[in-house]
Design a protein around this motif. Structure first.
Motif, PDB file in Angstrom:
ATOM      1  N   UNK A  88       0.760  -1.228   0.027  1.00 46.68           N
ATOM      2  CA  UNK A  88      -0.002  -0.091   0.060  1.00 46.68           C
ATOM      3  C   UNK A  88       0.811   1.337   0.085  1.00 46.68           C
ATOM      4  N   UNK A  89       2.080   1.162   0.077  1.00 49.21           N
ATOM      5  CA  UNK A  89       3.098   2.528  -0.011  1.00 49.21           C
ATOM      6  C   UNK A  89       3.521   2.753   1.402  1.00 49.21           C
ATOM      7  N   UNK A  90       3.435   1.842   2.325  1.00 52.69           N
ATOM      8  CA  UNK A  90       4.080   2.307   3.518  1.00 52.69           C
ATOM      9  C   UNK A  90       5.635   1.696   3.678  1.00 52.69           C
ATOM     10  N   UNK A  91       6.599   2.296   4.071  1.00 54.86           N
ATOM     11  CA  UNK A  91       8.210   1.814   3.891  1.00 54.86           C
ATOM     12  C   UNK A  91       8.151   0.522   4.575  1.00 54.86           C
ATOM     13  N   UNK A  92       7.592   0.339   5.819  1.00 57.80           N
ATOM     14  CA  UNK A  92       7.723  -0.963   6.525  1.00 57.80           C
ATOM     15  C   UNK A  92       6.660  -0.886   7.623  1.00 57.80           C
ATOM     16  N   UNK A  93       6.556  -1.877   8.660  1.00 56.72           N
ATOM     17  CA  UNK A  93       5.442  -2.134   9.522  1.00 56.72           C
ATOM     18  C   UNK A  93       5.429  -0.921  10.394  1.00 56.72           C
ATOM     19  N   UNK A  94       6.536  -0.501  10.769  1.00 52.93           N
ATOM     20  CA  UNK A  94       6.562   0.474  11.849  1.00 52.93           C
ATOM     21  C   UNK A  94       6.016   1.868  11.224  1.00 52.93           C
ATOM     22  N   UNK A  95       6.439   2.237  10.052  1.00 49.79           N
ATOM     23  CA  UNK A  95       5.634   3.377   9.154  1.00 49.79           C
ATOM     24  C   UNK A  95       3.950   3.042   9.230  1.00 49.79           C
ATOM     25  N   UNK A  96       3.655   1.982   9.009  1.00 49.88           N
ATOM     26  CA  UNK A  96       2.166   1.638   9.120  1.00 49.88           C
ATOM     27  C   UNK A  96       1.750   1.910  10.431  1.00 49.88           C
ATOM     28  N   UNK A  97       2.413   1.378  11.491  1.00 47.58           N
ATOM     29  CA  UNK A  97       1.791   1.378  12.817  1.00 47.58           C
ATOM     30  C   UNK A  97       1.836   2.875  13.437  1.00 47.58           C
ATOM     31  N   UNK A  98       2.675   3.599  12.782  1.00 51.28           N
ATOM     32  CA  UNK A  98       2.775   5.079  13.387  1.00 51.28           C
ATOM     33  C   UNK A  98       1.520   5.874  12.841  1.00 51.28           C
ATOM     34  N   UNK A  99       1.408   5.476  11.501  1.00 54.61           N
ATOM     35  CA  UNK A  99       0.096   6.327  10.619  1.00 54.61           C
ATOM     36  C   UNK A  99      -0.981   5.815  11.395  1.00 54.61           C
ATOM     37  N   UNK A 100      -1.318   4.347  11.675  1.00 54.11           N
ATOM     38  CA  UNK A 100      -2.555   3.866  12.266  1.00 54.11           C
ATOM     39  C   UNK A 100      -2.805   4.583  13.536  1.00 54.11           C
ATOM     40  N   UNK A 101      -1.743   4.839  14.473  1.00 52.75           N
ATOM     41  CA  UNK A 101      -1.959   5.423  15.766  1.00 52.75           C
ATOM     42  C   UNK A 101      -2.141   7.052  15.584  1.00 52.75           C
ATOM     43  N   UNK A 102      -1.702   7.802  14.538  1.00 54.90           N
ATOM     44  CA  UNK A 102      -1.930   9.015  14.415  1.00 54.90           C
ATOM     45  C   UNK A 102      -3.336   9.117  13.945  1.00 54.90           C
ATOM     46  N   UNK A 103      -3.852   8.295  13.126  1.00 57.57           N
ATOM     47  CA  UNK A 103      -5.152   8.888  12.499  1.00 57.57           C
ATOM     48  C   UNK A 103      -6.330   7.882  13.111  1.00 57.57           C
ATOM     49  N   UNK A 104      -6.091   6.795  13.933  1.00 60.53           N
ATOM     50  CA  UNK A 104      -7.111   6.132  14.456  1.00 60.53           C
ATOM     51  C   UNK A 104      -7.000   6.064  16.104  1.00 60.53           C
ATOM     52  N   UNK A 105      -5.849   6.813  16.484  1.00 58.06           N
ATOM     53  CA  UNK A 105      -5.685   6.778  17.904  1.00 58.06           C
ATOM     54  C   UNK A 105      -5.562   5.596  18.910  1.00 58.06           C
ATOM     55  N   UNK A 106      -5.068   4.366  18.062  1.00 56.85           N
ATOM     56  CA  UNK A 106      -4.713   3.300  18.896  1.00 56.85           C
ATOM     57  C   UNK A 106      -3.546   2.561  18.001  1.00 56.85           C
ATOM     58  N   UNK A 107      -2.794   1.567  18.630  1.00 57.33           N
ATOM     59  CA  UNK A 107      -2.111   0.595  17.729  1.00 57.33           C
ATOM     60  C   UNK A 107      -2.909  -0.340  17.214  1.00 57.33           C
ATOM     61  N   UNK A 108      -2.318  -0.764  16.150  1.00 59.68           N
ATOM     62  CA  UNK A 108      -2.852  -2.022  15.333  1.00 59.68           C
ATOM     63  C   UNK A 108      -3.232  -3.188  16.299  1.00 59.68           C
ATOM     64  N   UNK A 109      -2.129  -3.521  17.059  1.00 55.59           N
ATOM     65  CA  UNK A 109      -2.477  -4.520  17.863  1.00 55.59           C
ATOM     66  C   UNK A 109      -3.755  -4.444  18.827  1.00 55.59           C
ATOM     67  N   UNK A 110      -4.014  -3.316  19.198  1.00 54.71           N
ATOM     68  CA  UNK A 110      -5.085  -3.033  20.104  1.00 54.71           C
ATOM     69  C   UNK A 110      -6.549  -3.475  19.618  1.00 54.71           C
ATOM     70  N   UNK A 111      -6.454  -2.971  18.107  1.00 56.51           N
ATOM     71  CA  UNK A 111      -7.866  -3.571  17.492  1.00 56.51           C
ATOM     72  C   UNK A 111      -7.566  -4.875  16.914  1.00 56.51           C
TER      73      UNK A 111
END
Length: 276
Positions: free
Chosen positions: A224-247
């Protein structure tokens, strides 16, 4: 309502995203799309920037670009991220009874929305059926049509069609014969968020669809264009307010409904995805 009747569900469409279930914790969200929140049982506490104070209610409507905090108190809540161009938001804003700053609260037909979403929670329908329900709910009393500049629509389509690429602002502006500053101004004026945030939001959607199609979270995020899983996780937390693992953890399992490659719909328990 018995919150154990069903697991959480997440429906993904190109123009909307719909979550229904129990939020594991209060959420601080950086809105990248307009959002309608409806609590099915107990009141939720919501607060948006420029609102001044937290409000207890069963339904709230937020515009894109807002900083929002939602505390559902472990109650069942429906979160619908609306079409980015604002027609859903315009229709729903006309159906809200109160306005506090930039936040609308209390749907005129709140019990009707709660009843419709409760049925979804008890027995999740096929995506096409739920999309039709949302169309009927959101477009009961149409507001004035929201006019979208075709140049902005073209940029949005370009971002979607090249989601894995970081197409530069200069290239996007050149394709519609605008300067970069004018493109930036026009895009935010129509969608309420900068191009970068919209691109991040769409990449989260594409990642979720990839997971629903059977890819690992890392594979889907990179595609999807994220550089790595950390980039995805940081974006997820910023936009959705939680870590991916929480959901996506076992305790808060989510069933994901998303379009598949052959046009069919896929159902996946997200606890199959490893934690991030």
């Amino acid at each position: 309502m018995d919150t154990l009747l069903s697991r959480n569900v997440l429906y993904l469409w190109d123009q909307r995203t719909f979550f229904l279930g129990v939020l594991p914790e209060p959420r601080q969200v950086s809105q990248a799309a307009p959002m309608l929140a409806v609590s099915l049982d107990q009141p939720m506490r919501v607060q948006a920037e420029n609102c001044g104070r937290a409000i207890d209610c069963h339904s709230a409507l937020f515009r894109s670009g807002q900083q929002v905090r939602i505390d559902s108190g472990n109650g069942v809540v429906a979160l619908c991220f609306l079409d980015p161009f604002g027609q859903d938001h315009a229709n729903l804003a006309a159906a809200m009874t109160d306005v506090h700053g930039g936040m609308c609260v209390r749907l005129e037909q709140e019990p009707f929305f709660q009843s419709a979403f409760a049925q979804v929670f008890r027995k999740p329908p096929a995506p096409d059926a739920l999309y039709l329900v949302l169309e009927q709910l959101f477009h009961q009393d149409k507001a004035h049509p929201v006019l979208v500049d075709p140049r902005v629509a073209k940029v949005v389509q370009r971002i979607k069609s090249s989601v894995a690429d970081n197409v530069s602002l200069a290239e996007l502006a050149s394709e519609i014969n605008l300067s970069v500053p004018r493109l930036v101004e026009l895009f935010k004026g129509h969608l309420g968020v900068p191009i970068r945030r919209y691109r991040q939001w769409h990449r989260l959607y594409v990642t979720a669809v990839g997971v629903a199609r059977g890819n690992s979270l890392t594979e889907a995020a990179i595609a999807a264009g994220f550089t790595d899983s950390s980039h995805f996780s940081n974006t997820f937390r910023t936009l959705l307010g939680m870590k991916p693992s929480t959901m996506l953890s076992h305790q808060h399992r989510v069933r994901i409904f998303a379009p598949a490659l052959q046009g069919r719909d896929v159902l996946l328990t997200a606890d199959q995805v490893r934690r991030h």
